[in-house]
Write a protein that holds these residues in place. Structure first.
Motif, PDB file in Angstrom:
ATOM      1  N   ASN A 175       0.309  -6.943  -7.778  1.00  0.00           N
ATOM      2  CA  ASN A 175      -0.079  -7.449  -6.203  1.00  0.00           C
ATOM      3  C   ASN A 175       0.853  -8.615  -6.048  1.00  0.00           C
ATOM      4  O   ASN A 175       1.990  -8.793  -6.659  1.00  0.00           O
ATOM      5  N   GLU A 202      -2.336  -3.089  -7.289  1.00  0.00           N
ATOM      6  CA  GLU A 202      -1.720  -2.590  -6.143  1.00  0.00           C
ATOM      7  C   GLU A 202      -2.684  -2.810  -4.932  1.00  0.00           C
ATOM      8  O   GLU A 202      -3.029  -1.667  -3.972  1.00  0.00           O
ATOM      9  N   GLU A 238      -8.073  -2.505   2.343  1.00  0.00           N
ATOM     10  CA  GLU A 238      -7.885  -3.096   1.045  1.00  0.00           C
ATOM     11  C   GLU A 238      -9.389  -3.641   0.528  1.00  0.00           C
ATOM     12  O   GLU A 238      -9.635  -3.641  -0.482  1.00  0.00           O
ATOM     13  N   GLU A 253      -2.776  -5.678  -3.000  1.00  0.00           N
ATOM     14  CA  GLU A 253      -2.036  -6.556  -2.086  1.00  0.00           C
ATOM     15  C   GLU A 253      -2.843  -7.868  -2.002  1.00  0.00           C
ATOM     16  O   GLU A 253      -2.719  -8.558  -0.974  1.00  0.00           O
TER      17      GLU A 253
END
Length: 187
Positions: free
Chosen positions: A64, A37, A16, A39
């Motif tokens: 998110n 998207e 990420e 996270e």
């Protein structure tokens, strides 16, 4: 077993971080920051640092798990014209977002707002507000009517009170208000 699970977690987090850095690098060239998207639970301070020499035009933080936008967002990204905060877990916006003097489109749909944040009516150039699919029950219609730049406000799929719904439906404004059909659940 714990070491394997921890290793997978760290590997996922590293992935990420790499994704966010890559998208910041792209935004330095395109002026369009897409952190959808990723996270994210918040906007990492590193993003502000990486974008410090970039004049962003758009910012997409959709999909998110962000609960709030920090006040410094408006200072760091003061020139954006389009901000997508949809599909997060927000229930309020900082007053400092009124300083987004170029913002034309704001999408706060699919969040946890109970009231429409008053700051949206203080954004001088806001033309389009998407606030559909929240938990909004009330809106200060007097504030809304004073907005000069709005063209459309999407309020569909919100559990508005009957009185608020009727005020919006009958409001004499120079912009379009999109509402779901009223369903009277008193039987």
């Amino acid at each position: 077993m714990f070491a394997t699970a921890f290793g997978e977690l760290v590997k996922g987090m590293a992935h990420e971080v790499v994704r966010v850095i890559g998208r910041c690098d792209e935004a330095a060239e395109t002026q369009h920051l897409d952190l959808s998207e990723c996270e994210l639970m918040q906007i990492p301070d590193a993003v502000y640092h990486l974008m410090r020499h970039t004049e962003l035009k758009t910012c997409d933080l959709s999909s998110n798990v962000i609960k709030k936008i920090p006040p410094k967002f408006a200072v760091k990204f003061s020139l954006i014209t389009d901000l997508n905060l949809s599909h997060n877990q927000m229930s309020k916006l900082p007053d400092e977002l009124a300083d987004l003097g170029s913002l034309k489109r704001l999408d706060i749909s699919h969040n946890s707002f109970i009231v429409l944040p008053p700051v949206v009516f203080k954004m001088p150039k806001l033309e389009e507000l998407r606030a559909n699919n929240n938990e909004i029950i009330e809106i200060d219609t007097d504030q809304m009517i004073t907005s000069n730049s709005l063209e459309v406000v999407d309020m569909r799929n919100n559990p508005l009170t009957r009185s608020c719904y009727m005020r919006l439906k009958n409001a004499k404004v120079n912009f379009r208000i999109e509402l779901s059909e009223w369903v009277d659940d008193d039987w």
